[in-house]
Scaffold this motif. Sequence first.
Motif, short mmCIF file in Angstrom:
data_model
loop_
_atom_site.label_atom_id
_atom_site.label_comp_id
_atom_site.label_asym_id
_atom_site.label_seq_id
_atom_site.Cartn_x
_atom_site.Cartn_y
_atom_site.Cartn_z
N ASP A 252 51.58 27.98 84.72
CA ASP A 252 51.88 29.41 84.82
C ASP A 252 53.23 29.77 84.20
O ASP A 252 53.46 30.91 83.82
N ASN A 253 54.13 28.80 84.15
CA ASN A 253 55.48 29.11 83.68
C ASN A 253 55.76 28.75 82.23
O ASN A 253 56.71 29.25 81.64
N VAL A 254 54.96 27.86 81.65
CA VAL A 254 55.27 27.42 80.29
C VAL A 254 55.03 28.56 79.29
O VAL A 254 54.01 29.24 79.34
N ILE A 255 56.02 28.76 78.42
CA ILE A 255 55.88 29.78 77.37
C ILE A 255 55.04 29.18 76.25
O ILE A 255 55.36 28.11 75.72
N ILE A 256 53.96 29.86 75.90
CA ILE A 256 53.11 29.41 74.79
C ILE A 256 53.13 30.50 73.72
O ILE A 256 52.53 31.56 73.88
N GLN A 257 53.87 30.22 72.66
CA GLN A 257 53.95 31.19 71.56
C GLN A 257 52.75 31.02 70.64
O GLN A 257 52.22 29.92 70.50
N TYR A 258 52.40 32.10 69.97
CA TYR A 258 51.41 32.01 68.90
C TYR A 258 52.15 32.07 67.56
O TYR A 258 53.14 32.81 67.44
N GLY A 259 51.70 31.32 66.58
CA GLY A 259 52.29 31.40 65.25
C GLY A 259 51.22 31.32 64.19
O GLY A 259 50.20 30.63 64.36
N GLY A 260 51.45 31.99 63.08
CA GLY A 260 50.49 31.98 61.97
C GLY A 260 50.25 33.39 61.50
O GLY A 260 49.45 34.13 62.08
N SER A 261 51.03 33.79 60.47
CA SER A 261 50.88 35.12 59.87
C SER A 261 51.02 36.26 60.86
O SER A 261 50.35 37.28 60.74
N VAL A 262 51.92 36.09 61.84
CA VAL A 262 52.22 37.22 62.73
C VAL A 262 53.02 38.24 61.92
O VAL A 262 53.93 37.89 61.17
N ASN A 263 52.67 39.51 62.06
CA ASN A 263 53.42 40.55 61.36
C ASN A 263 53.51 41.81 62.22
O ASN A 263 53.00 41.83 63.35
N ALA A 264 54.17 42.82 61.67
CA ALA A 264 54.40 44.04 62.46
C ALA A 264 53.09 44.73 62.81
O ALA A 264 53.02 45.44 63.82
N GLU A 265 52.06 44.49 62.02
CA GLU A 265 50.78 45.18 62.26
C GLU A 265 49.96 44.49 63.35
O GLU A 265 49.25 45.16 64.10
N ASN A 266 50.01 43.18 63.42
CA ASN A 266 49.12 42.50 64.38
C ASN A 266 49.81 42.08 65.67
O ASN A 266 49.16 41.59 66.60
N VAL A 267 51.15 42.27 65.74
CA VAL A 267 51.88 41.70 66.88
C VAL A 267 51.50 42.34 68.23
O VAL A 267 51.36 41.63 69.24
#
Length: 300
Positions: A252-267
């Motif tokens: 429940d506490n671990v931060i799981i980031q997403y990465g891969g072509s993140v941009n202002a439109e899809n964030v």
Amino acid sequence: EIPRVTGVQTCALPICKMLSAVIAPLSWNAAALPASASARAGSRAAVDMREMLIAGNWKMNTLLPEAVSLAKEVAEAAKNSPCDVAVCAPLPYLTAVKDALKGSKVGLGAQDCYADADAGAFTGATSTAMLESVGCDYVLSGHSERRAIFGDSDEMVNAKTLKILKQGIKCILCIGELKEERESGETFNVLNTQLTKGLKGVDDKMMKEIVIAYEPVWAIGTGLTATPEVAQETHAYVRSWFTENYSDAIADNVIIQYGGSVNAENVDELMACPDIDGALVGGASLKGESFSAICNFKKK
Ligand code: PGA
């Protein structure tokens, strides 16, 4: 010996159909996994048990003046951001970027380190002690470009991860499957192996200093972002891995980031997913305007 992921052999989510031309369906059933607290609550906002972290990964980009002005823009943009923010700058600029970030809440990250010594005859290498001495808060470990271009094996990634933690720095451990691996239904086996080997020797207490960045390799720098549904189902798997291998509290506490072509439109859509706790951003972190927009994503 890494146990293989077992489970129901069909994907329960309709999104699998939509993506099948590009990305093959996953051979599992999301409903078979223990849902995280936020997923059970139906939205991320409903259970605010963990911070979110947006980190820029500048890779081998920028020259010094550009790095400093970009850092200043990020410092400004972070003022109103709803989450934690960091930038992983190239090694030669760490000190200058640290100065440019002074007084802001933006953390400083490095992109790699040497695991086997603090100092000595290791031409070209940078120790975690050096990174700590210039004020790094984070170091990446296991980025797919390190794995693919520089040959960082899971064992090396593990050694770096342990060294970073021992130095008292937070480690962003990057994991992610290749396109062929997703297409052949191997995604969760790959992630299971990367997590099992990458976190070997990391105990419950050390887990507080670990951030996971899930970055499907097929989405890095390709403009091909995972849809929120595909990203969420994979994040749900990663979180369930922590339930199984650590505890509910750690999951429940671990931060799981997403990465891969993140941009202002899809964030905005990605950050609304219950198990996505921020982003590791490459290309779009190199422009002040787009990274500012990403750091100030709209909470849904
Ligand atoms: P990208 O890179 O945002 O350019 O896809 C992400 C990363 O490699 O961390």
